[in-house]
Design a protein around this motif. Structure first.
Motif, short mmCIF file in Angstrom:
data_model
loop_
_atom_site.label_atom_id
_atom_site.label_comp_id
_atom_site.label_asym_id
_atom_site.label_seq_id
_atom_site.Cartn_x
_atom_site.Cartn_y
_atom_site.Cartn_z
N VAL A 289 39.01 4.78 20.68
CA VAL A 289 39.16 4.08 21.96
C VAL A 289 40.27 4.74 22.77
O VAL A 289 41.37 4.96 22.27
CB VAL A 289 39.44 2.57 21.74
CG1 VAL A 289 40.66 2.36 20.85
CG2 VAL A 289 39.61 1.85 23.07
N ALA A 290 39.92 5.10 23.99
CA ALA A 290 40.90 5.75 24.86
C ALA A 290 41.91 4.72 25.35
O ALA A 290 41.54 3.62 25.79
CB ALA A 290 40.20 6.39 26.05
N ALA A 291 43.17 5.07 25.25
CA ALA A 291 44.22 4.21 25.81
C ALA A 291 43.97 4.08 27.31
O ALA A 291 43.77 5.06 28.00
CB ALA A 291 45.59 4.83 25.53
N GLY A 292 43.94 2.86 27.79
CA GLY A 292 43.70 2.65 29.21
C GLY A 292 42.23 2.60 29.59
O GLY A 292 41.90 2.64 30.78
N ALA A 293 41.33 2.51 28.61
CA ALA A 293 39.90 2.39 28.92
C ALA A 293 39.67 1.13 29.75
O ALA A 293 40.29 0.09 29.50
CB ALA A 293 39.09 2.34 27.63
N PRO A 294 38.77 1.19 30.76
CA PRO A 294 38.55 0.02 31.61
C PRO A 294 37.84 -1.11 30.88
O PRO A 294 37.23 -0.90 29.83
CB PRO A 294 37.68 0.59 32.74
CG PRO A 294 36.99 1.76 32.14
CD PRO A 294 37.97 2.35 31.17
N GLY A 295 37.94 -2.32 31.46
CA GLY A 295 37.37 -3.51 30.83
C GLY A 295 38.50 -4.40 30.37
O GLY A 295 39.54 -4.50 31.02
N ILE A 296 38.31 -5.07 29.25
CA ILE A 296 39.43 -5.82 28.70
C ILE A 296 40.46 -4.82 28.19
O ILE A 296 40.12 -3.67 27.89
CB ILE A 296 38.97 -6.76 27.57
CG1 ILE A 296 38.41 -5.96 26.38
CG2 ILE A 296 37.95 -7.77 28.07
CD1 ILE A 296 38.09 -6.82 25.17
N PRO A 297 41.75 -5.20 28.10
CA PRO A 297 42.77 -4.25 27.62
C PRO A 297 42.37 -3.64 26.28
O PRO A 297 41.82 -4.32 25.41
CB PRO A 297 44.02 -5.11 27.50
CG PRO A 297 43.82 -6.20 28.50
CD PRO A 297 42.34 -6.50 28.48
N ALA A 298 42.65 -2.35 26.12
CA ALA A 298 42.21 -1.63 24.93
C ALA A 298 42.79 -2.24 23.65
O ALA A 298 42.12 -2.29 22.62
CB ALA A 298 42.59 -0.15 25.04
N ASP A 299 44.05 -2.70 23.71
CA ASP A 299 44.63 -3.29 22.50
C ASP A 299 43.95 -4.61 22.14
O ASP A 299 43.76 -4.94 20.97
CB ASP A 299 46.14 -3.47 22.65
CG ASP A 299 46.52 -4.33 23.84
OD1 ASP A 299 45.73 -4.43 24.81
OD2 ASP A 299 47.63 -4.91 23.82
#
Length: 234
Positions: free
Chosen positions: A62-72
């Motif tokens: 999972v790319a840090a900052g991927a769009p959608g809900i927060p990646a974490d």
């Protein structure tokens, strides 16, 4: 997930889910396929949740900052519903999303890789993961042995010339179901993935003809009209 694909995951590799808006045009999927890893690439964490439920992946990048809900938050959610090996995708030193890698690690990511993704580095991470894909990469049907890790096929113990990628994937799909039948749709999914444009029956028939020639008289690849193909050893 279809029973055929479930067997494929357990016996010959793994499903790798990549959540990253910067699609690489299938380059990673092509590189990982020869190692027995099928890549599903989505652009948002919301699509990632859907794909996670559909493919039951061995590992997730999972790319840090991927769009959608927060990646974490995405990582926390998928780890509530299984134990995938999560790899955080980081940008370069000047990429502002790199700061989000820390929260991903706290949420449950186990490793970090740099974008754009290098197939060899991801393979190294996957083979050293708690559920290594390397242990599931070998198949045997009669005198035929296929090793996805080494990208090798042996007949009666002797290695034959390396198969082109699609023929290698075709042979693996047939071996997984042998002596049962693999449908045309299952072959398309195994060779070209579930998404995007997939070729028709004539392309599959062409690869089958070439595979028959390479296997010679050790196995028979039969066309069962209206159903698909079956591999049986002679």
């Amino acid at each position: 997930m279809r029973a055929y694909l479930h067997r494929w995951v357990e016996s010959a590799g793994a499903q790798l889910l990549v959540v990253d808006p910067a699609d690489d045009g299938g380059a990673l999927a092509e590189a990982m396929a020869g190692r027995g890893v099928h890549v599903t690439w989505v652009g948002t964490t919301l699509d990632g949740l859907v794909a996670f439920g559909r493919t039951d992946p061995h590992a997730v990048v999972v790319a840090a900052g991927a769009p959608g809900i927060p990646a974490d938050e995405f990582v926390g959610l998928i780890r509530q519903h299984g134990s995938p090996y999560v790899i955080a995708g980081a940008g370069g030193a000047d990429d502002p999303t790199t700061e989000a890698v820390g929260p991903l690690m706290l949420a449950g990511a186990s490793a970090v890789t740099v974008r754009p993704y290098a197939a060899q580095h991801l393979w190294d991470l996957l083979t050293h993961a708690p559920r290594s894909v390397a242990e599931h990469a070998t198949l045997e049907v009669g005198p035929i042995e296929l090793d996805a890790t080494a990208y090798a096929v042996r007949v009666n113990g002797a290695r034959i010339a390396d198969l082109p990628l699609k023929e290698f994937e075709l042979l693996r799909a047939l071996m997984l179901s042998s002596p049962g039948v693999v449908t045309d749709d299952e072959l398309r999914e195994a060779l070209w993935g579930a998404d995007g444009k997939r070729p028709g029956g004539n392309t599959i028939a062409m690869h089958v003809t070439r595979l028959r020639t390479r296997l010679g008289d050790v196995a028979d690849v039969r066309r069962i009209r209206g159903r698909g193909y079956s591999l049986t050893v002679v």
